[in-house]
Design an enzyme around this catalytic site. Sequence first.
Site, mmCIF file in Angstrom:
data_model
loop_
_atom_site.group_PDB
_atom_site.id
_atom_site.type_symbol
_atom_site.label_atom_id
_atom_site.label_comp_id
_atom_site.label_asym_id
_atom_site.label_seq_id
_atom_site.Cartn_x
_atom_site.Cartn_y
_atom_site.Cartn_z
ATOM 1 N N GLU A 9 -5.241 -0.705 -6.992
ATOM 2 C CA GLU A 9 -4.340 -1.356 -6.029
ATOM 3 C C GLU A 9 -4.862 -2.704 -5.573
ATOM 4 O OE1 GLU A 9 -2.405 -0.146 -1.720
ATOM 5 O OE2 GLU A 9 -2.523 1.366 -3.306
ATOM 6 N N ASP A 109 -4.060 3.472 -4.615
ATOM 7 C CA ASP A 109 -4.425 4.381 -3.526
ATOM 8 C C ASP A 109 -3.687 5.703 -3.662
ATOM 9 O OD1 ASP A 109 -6.072 2.482 -2.538
ATOM 10 O OD2 ASP A 109 -5.034 2.199 -0.627
ATOM 11 N N TYR A 335 -11.010 8.978 2.291
ATOM 12 C CA TYR A 335 -9.704 8.287 2.333
ATOM 13 C C TYR A 335 -9.048 8.434 3.704
ATOM 14 C CZ TYR A 335 -5.070 6.813 0.719
ATOM 15 O OH TYR A 335 -3.880 6.153 0.554
#
Length: 859
Positions: A9, A109, A335
């Site tokens: 990303e 992501d 994350y």
Amino acid sequence: MSKSLIIAEKPSVAQDIVRALTPTAGKFEKHADHFENDRYVVTSAVGHLVEIKAPEAYDVKRGKWSFAHLPVVPPHFDLAPIDKGKARLNAVVKLVKRKDVTELINACDAGREGELIFRLIVQYADTGKTPLNKPVRRLWLQSMTPQAIRDGFAQLRSDEQMLGLADAARSRSEADWLVGINGTRAMTAFNSRDGGFFLTTVGRVQTPTLSIVVEREEKIRKHVPRDYWEIKATFGAAAGQYDGKWFDPAFKKNDDPDRRQDRLWTLAEAQAIVADVTGQSGTVTEESKPSSQSSPLLYDLTTLQREANSRFGFSAKTTLSIAQALYEKHKVLTYPRTDSRALPEDYLSVVKQTFEMLADEELPGPLRSLSQHARKGLNEGYVKPTKRVFDNAKVSDHFAIIPTLQAPKSLTEIEAKLYDLVVKRFLAVFYPPAEYQVTTRTTAVKQHRFITNGKVLTNPGWLAVYGKEAQDEDATLVPVKPGETVATDEVALNALRTKPPARYTEATLLSAMEGAGKLIDDEELKAAMQEKGLGTPATRAAIIEGLITEKYMLREGRDLMPTAKAFQLMTLLRGLGVEDLTKPELTGNWEHQLAEMEHGRLSRERFMGEIAKMAERIVKKAKEYDRDTIPGDYATLQAPCPHCGGVVKENYRRFTCTGADGASEGCGFSMTKIPAGRSFELPEVERFLTDKRIGPLEGFRSKAGWPFTAELQLVFDDEIGNWKLEFDFGDDDKAKDDGEPVDFSGQQSLGACPKCAGHVYEHGSNYVCEHAVGAHVTCDFKTGQIILTQPIDHAQVHKLLTTGKTDLLENFVSNKTRRKFKAFLTYDKKEGKVIFEFEPRAAKVPAKKAAAKKATASE
């Protein structure tokens, strides 16, 4: 030789992937837009490179925002490159089409947006005569450490596993487009019927979120304070004194939110109780029992944003960006864009390793004290499997935010604060509950009852991680014997008034969004609602920032306050009967449906069909509305009519004289509520009618869309025989938008424009870039000579342009509260404008500095 193309990303993630794969896949060669070795080509987007758009036949340009062109429900969506990402998009597409690239790996992501970014790029690339037909696999990362990346490549997911997420991502994007475009254009067309262009934005998530804030403000405005009384007594026992509060043991809740068991609603009744107990003795009974309190659950993004806002004043946007940096740059957090507060059931060994890292590594500065708690947790065997922490059923695509096995090395102050929050929560959740001895003491004086509560910490448990090892000094009650008689030493009668509900802060608004409009503190209820919230943990910060950018809300300290523009929008939507757009529960249900789609339990076609019907219904309601005004709860102003002294009332579009009795046609005085696209706040219009002048005010827009600052004045017009509103620009030629060349030859430049490096000069009531005025405008830098009544002199502008920041200026006046405040002016490159920066708060701990808080200089 065939190769796999890995699309990340962001460039930084592509570099991390290359570093992680080098030991197992061989050295990579760096090229302009990618890395390459014998097995892999690694490249990246820069966020979104492609956006959806209606096919040309359905596209409606801004100048044609009328009902004749609505609704817009295209049969499909085309794709268009995002201007600033065109070069990167072309480079990625070229790699996708390479003949030796036989497989694509989505390394964006791990979430809805990452899935959409990748899918749109591949769809855009697959427009040639020959279909791509290249298989796709998915890299799903929870942590950015090199080992976690290698583990992720060992467990790549198939394209079939990701189709539900891909459908939900596309549906979310298209639903937002359909509701946003149709709703915004329909409401703008309605508000522009009388001429002008009054942009009125609405959105599938932003508008229900705004309605939560507006409804709270309506309750605050309608709140009528009520007097009530509390009685407190001091009792003398053999062992000393203790306090008690009068209460009604027969109290039962009803619909009155102000009622409490310890409130009295008449002074006479309160005084009678005081007289009855003064000087009398009482008898004591008490119940004492042990109680325990478990630590809060691990963080998901929303709870982390809420706590960081409450503790440090961080905005949701700031917290997300810090957490993202801790994940992506420092690799010390997992994350962050997660809605889960549990860990996978096979994660016990990783948790133990993380405890060992925290216990053994030399943590920087204030984080060092956490090592002892990690060591104690290991030594005492606290880390063990428990459903409260390890539960696969409570893990969605991501698990809770916890520290990784990577020790932090060089964190900034605000990064360390957020990391500290996460580590403490991570350690505490494995510690035993805090144990208390809770005592409820009732003192009976005649027929009256007084209650005293005591709570003694007997075992700190998880509170030790937060530094609470001992009991607060004032929590211990003096002991009494069973049935002891005590003296009423003192009785105090306190006169109080009810308060309106508190305004939302970002912390409480995030909680309300999470619960689809309901403030939920109960952990189990919250878990049941988490898939029905407004937006997702990853998007809520952007929704709040968007409402502030569109001037629907303002930040006042930590409070979020709706503007007149917000009230006007809610009045319009309610009046038109477009309830869909204002109900958080309904929009929350859409989020639930998107989650169902992710799991393959709802078809994309069914969901999008419902969204299209809703968009059509919104347009139909606005188009067919045929009454003169919109019904609503409008204000009656305190300031009299400037012409006849009559009562001025608000309606949907205007402030109008209604005569001395407030119920007639009045003298004809009337003025718009939204001059040049800027809505009057009620305190502003009161002041304007009284002083016949106000400003300078910011936020106006010319017919060409140019933002400008101006003063307003009421002037008497002989032709109409009444007062009318006019702009007073002074000599601000640009605000008049005449496009004439401007001669700055007689002025000395105040400094270089921070946007284009041109010269900045004084011009009218502003300081402007030389390229922002005249016939050929190429820049838009401008800042006012007066901002919120604070004059900004040449020396301060020069300092701002040369150093990026003015001195601390002391005489800004809030438009909302009319209070003075102090702030620096600084230029924000990201926002592209001058903003406020507030003094750091005094640190509670001398070793730590408070983070500077910022706000837009147009507040």
